[in-house]
Scaffold this motif. Structure first.
Motif, PDB file in Angstrom:
ATOM      1  N   GLY A 106      76.047 -15.425  61.036  1.00  0.00           N
ATOM      2  CA  GLY A 106      74.893 -15.813  61.592  1.00  0.00           C
ATOM      3  C   GLY A 106      74.046 -16.361  60.235  1.00  0.00           C
ATOM      4  O   GLY A 106      74.651 -16.519  59.344  1.00  0.00           O
ATOM      5  N   ARG A 107      73.097 -17.483  60.974  1.00  0.00           N
ATOM      6  CA  ARG A 107      72.255 -17.587  59.820  1.00  0.00           C
ATOM      7  C   ARG A 107      70.839 -17.138  59.619  1.00  0.00           C
ATOM      8  O   ARG A 107      70.500 -16.165  59.858  1.00  0.00           O
TER       9      ARG A 107
ATOM     10  N   ASP B 193      66.145 -20.483  56.537  1.00  0.00           N
ATOM     11  CA  ASP B 193      66.668 -19.682  57.910  1.00  0.00           C
ATOM     12  C   ASP B 193      65.701 -19.459  58.606  1.00  0.00           C
ATOM     13  O   ASP B 193      65.571 -19.551  59.556  1.00  0.00           O
TER      14      ASP B 193
ATOM     15  N   ARG C 270      65.409 -20.883  62.738  1.00  0.00           N
ATOM     16  CA  ARG C 270      66.646 -20.575  63.411  1.00  0.00           C
ATOM     17  C   ARG C 270      67.684 -20.055  62.864  1.00  0.00           C
ATOM     18  O   ARG C 270      68.960 -19.859  62.450  1.00  0.00           O
ATOM     19  N   THR C 271      67.055 -18.789  62.494  1.00  0.00           N
ATOM     20  CA  THR C 271      67.594 -17.666  62.509  1.00  0.00           C
ATOM     21  C   THR C 271      69.047 -16.930  63.886  1.00  0.00           C
ATOM     22  O   THR C 271      68.508 -17.429  64.850  1.00  0.00           O
ATOM     23  N   SER C 272      70.678 -17.094  63.469  1.00  0.00           N
ATOM     24  CA  SER C 272      71.336 -16.029  64.336  1.00  0.00           C
ATOM     25  C   SER C 272      71.743 -15.319  63.810  1.00  0.00           C
ATOM     26  O   SER C 272      72.222 -15.058  62.819  1.00  0.00           O
ATOM     27  N   LYS C 273      72.061 -14.720  65.500  1.00  0.00           N
ATOM     28  CA  LYS C 273      73.352 -13.105  64.738  1.00  0.00           C
ATOM     29  C   LYS C 273      74.691 -13.855  64.723  1.00  0.00           C
ATOM     30  O   LYS C 273      75.524 -14.459  64.827  1.00  0.00           O
TER      31      LYS C 273
END
Lengths: 293, 276
Positions: free
Chosen positions: A31-32, A37, A42-45
């Motif tokens: 993820g990000r 990020d 705009r983080t993502s797992k």
């Protein structure tokens, strides 16, 4: 060099034997999580596509992998093809670990992936020449011609892909994958982009070709009938994320199989019902989780 | 009875109608004649400045130049054919030099993201500069008007080809690359057999734009240097022969059109149903 040329004439000479083993295969897409990020919110797992897949494929068996959409079937096939690296686990053929693509595995792509600037014959010849660079031109030509005949495209050798129908394109794709005499044939929803009638016709063709030239085949599909017509074993996958193998079904129907007679075989309806139940349960769960998201 | 419906209707007498192409051609001729007529009337009625020739004088002069393209009475009095050959020779030589730089460089930056990022600032700064701004620099470096012309045309021809080649090379359909990878193709084989043919339509469209711009620029460059069709335009302006200038404009346009058409044919030949 494999004796691919004599293969057609003497099919029993050197049958490719491949024992495919998948051990603990997982694929995690990162993820990000970087600082930038985080600043941009705009983080993502990390996304676990498939988790802990163990599978043994006996030589010269036809295995279908079926599962709800988005369950990572194609990811798994790409890992076997070597186009994508597993996060954990190991793919091996006859005990040898493989991590890169190679001509021991022929791939048939869903979108055909024919080179538009090459004719039918040139597309197949490109594959043969790449895999057997030292082979003479005459021998290459005869192999190309053999496989064009095998898939029933004689007369279309000099056509370019944009002059072919979808079904004809995929027949070129199949000929190209087989012409390098791979130990394993990998097919990623090969008929997904075709209309129902052409699809049925090509499934029959695959059954016919497989009777002539048995190989280990891994077929990704989402069609229950297709899996039942073609496979020795059907691998049913659970839904993602972290998709795994739910169950492996044996399809004991005698060969050669005929589409019209398929539902006469004992056990056909039970198998079909079991698959339908599993797939509809998984698909419903996928849809519901999407709605809630 | 149902099958009555399927019986073909009796053939009707079609009213006479022109198809779209024929209509367009008629309109084209009409516009041309109206334009020439107004021009002729205006010139006869002395609506324009006295230097402006009439349409009939211009057509007569156009015919003079076209009917006798190859004469040579010294550098300031040559037939239009020789003038065109001079300009074409310069454009094609400069274009070939520019292409020989642009295509390999475009392939390199298309293949390598690092080189691409490193070279990008140079390209972005130099690309928007008018090619004529290079002319004094060329004169200073080359000390020769012929070579300066080639220098300017070469620089002009680089940018569209370079950018299109880079785009084509870095945007090859990943499916083709996957096929090559699954076959275990070498890097060199992937470049020559997959990436370059896949990028060919983009490369040729870059060449087409480059040649078009080179042909635009040669006239301006030759006005400042000497020889060729551009110098002819300037020379005839000094002689106050407007008819010759109009003749030159038409002929430059026709030659440009012809070259563009040839590249269009080439573009179609390398496209194989992709984007064409």
């Amino acid at each position: 060099m494999q004796s691919s040329a004599s293969k057609m004439a003497l099919p029993s000479l050197e049958p490719p034997v491949a024992h495919l083993t998948l051990q603990g295969i997982s694929k995690v897409f990162p993820g990000r999580t970087g600082t930038v990020d985080k600043l941009l919110r705009r983080t993502s797992k990390p996304f676990v596509a498939i988790a802990d897949i163990d599978l043994e494929v006996e030589p010269n068996t036809f295995v279908s992998i079926i599962g709800p959409s988005g369950c990572g079937k194609s990811t798994l096939l790409n890992i076997i093809a070597g186009l994508s690296q597993p996060t954990t686990g190991q793919v091996s053929i006859n005990g040898q670990p493989v991590s890169a693509p190679g001509p021991d595995r022929g791939v048939v792509f869903q979108n055909y992936a024919l080179m538009p600037w090459m004719t039918v014959a040139e597309n197949i010849d490109f594959a043969v020449e790449t895999v057997y660079p030292s082979m003479g031109i005459a021998q290459r030509k005869s192999i190309v011609q053999d496989y064009i005949c095998l898939v029933g495209l004689r007369g279309a050798e000099a056509k370019h892909p944009h002059e072919l129908s979808g079904g004809m394109k995929q027949r070129v794709g199949i000929a190209r994958a087989l012409a390098i005499n791979p130990q394993i044939l990998l097919m990623d929803e090969p008929f997904g982009a075709l209309d129902a009638l052409t699809r049925g016709f090509l499934q029959d063709e695959i059954e016919r070709i497989w009777e002539q030239e048995r190989k280990t085949v891994i077929l990704i599909t989402h069609s229950i009938e297709e899996a039942l017509l073609l496979s020795d074993k059907i691998v049913m996958m659970t839904r993602g994320p972290a998709a795994g193998i739910a169950q492996v079904l044996d399809v004991p129907f005698p060969r050669p199989r005929r589409r019209e007679e398929l539902d006469q075989y004992p056990g056909y309806h039970e198998l079909k019902a079991a698959m339908e139940q599993h797939l509809s349960y998984e698909t419903r769960a996928v849809e519901e989780s999407r709605v809630r998201k | 009875m149902t099958h009555e419906v399927f019986r073909s209707a009796p053939p009707k007498v079609k009213p006479f109608r022109l198809n779209t192409d024929q209509q367009a051609f008629l309109l084209f001729i009409t516009i041309l004649l109206v334009f020439l007529g107004l021009w002729e009337l205006g010139a006869n009625a002395k609506l324009f400045l006295p230097i402006m020739p009439s349409a009939s004088q211009t057509i007569a002069d156009l015919w003079f130049w076209i009917s006798n393209p190859f004469f040579d009475n010294g550098p300031n009095d040559q037939g239009i054919g020789f003038l065109l050959l001079t300009s074409l020779r310069r454009v094609l030589s400069g274009f070939l030099i520019g292409t020989a730089i642009a295509i390999p460089l475009g392939i390199l930056i298309g293949l390598s993201p690092v080189v691409s990022k490193a070279v990008d600032p140079f390209i972005q700064i130099l690309r928007p500069v008018s090619p004529l701004a290079w002319l004094p620099l060329g004169l200073a470096l080359m000390r020769d008007s012929e070579r300066t012309a080639l220098f300017v045309i070469a620089i002009t021809s680089i940018w569209p080809t370079l950018i299109n080649t880079k785009f084509g090379v870095s945007n090859v359909d990943p499916a083709y690359l996957n096929v090559a990878h699954t076959l275990g193709a070498s890097r060199w084989r992937i470049i020559t057999k997959v990436i370059l043919p896949a990028a060919a339509p983009n490369i040729v469209s870059g060449l087409r734009i480059s040649l078009g711009i080179a042909w635009l620029v040669i006239v301006a460059a030759e006005i400042l240097l000497s020889g060729g069709i551009g110098y002819f335009v300037w020379n005839e302006w000094n002689n106050l022969k407007i008819t010759s200038i109009i003749t030159a404009i038409l002929i430059v346009g026709l030659v440009g059109l012809l070259m563009d058409y040839l590249f269009g044919v080439l573009q179609h030949r390398v496209s194989f149903g992709q984007r064409s």
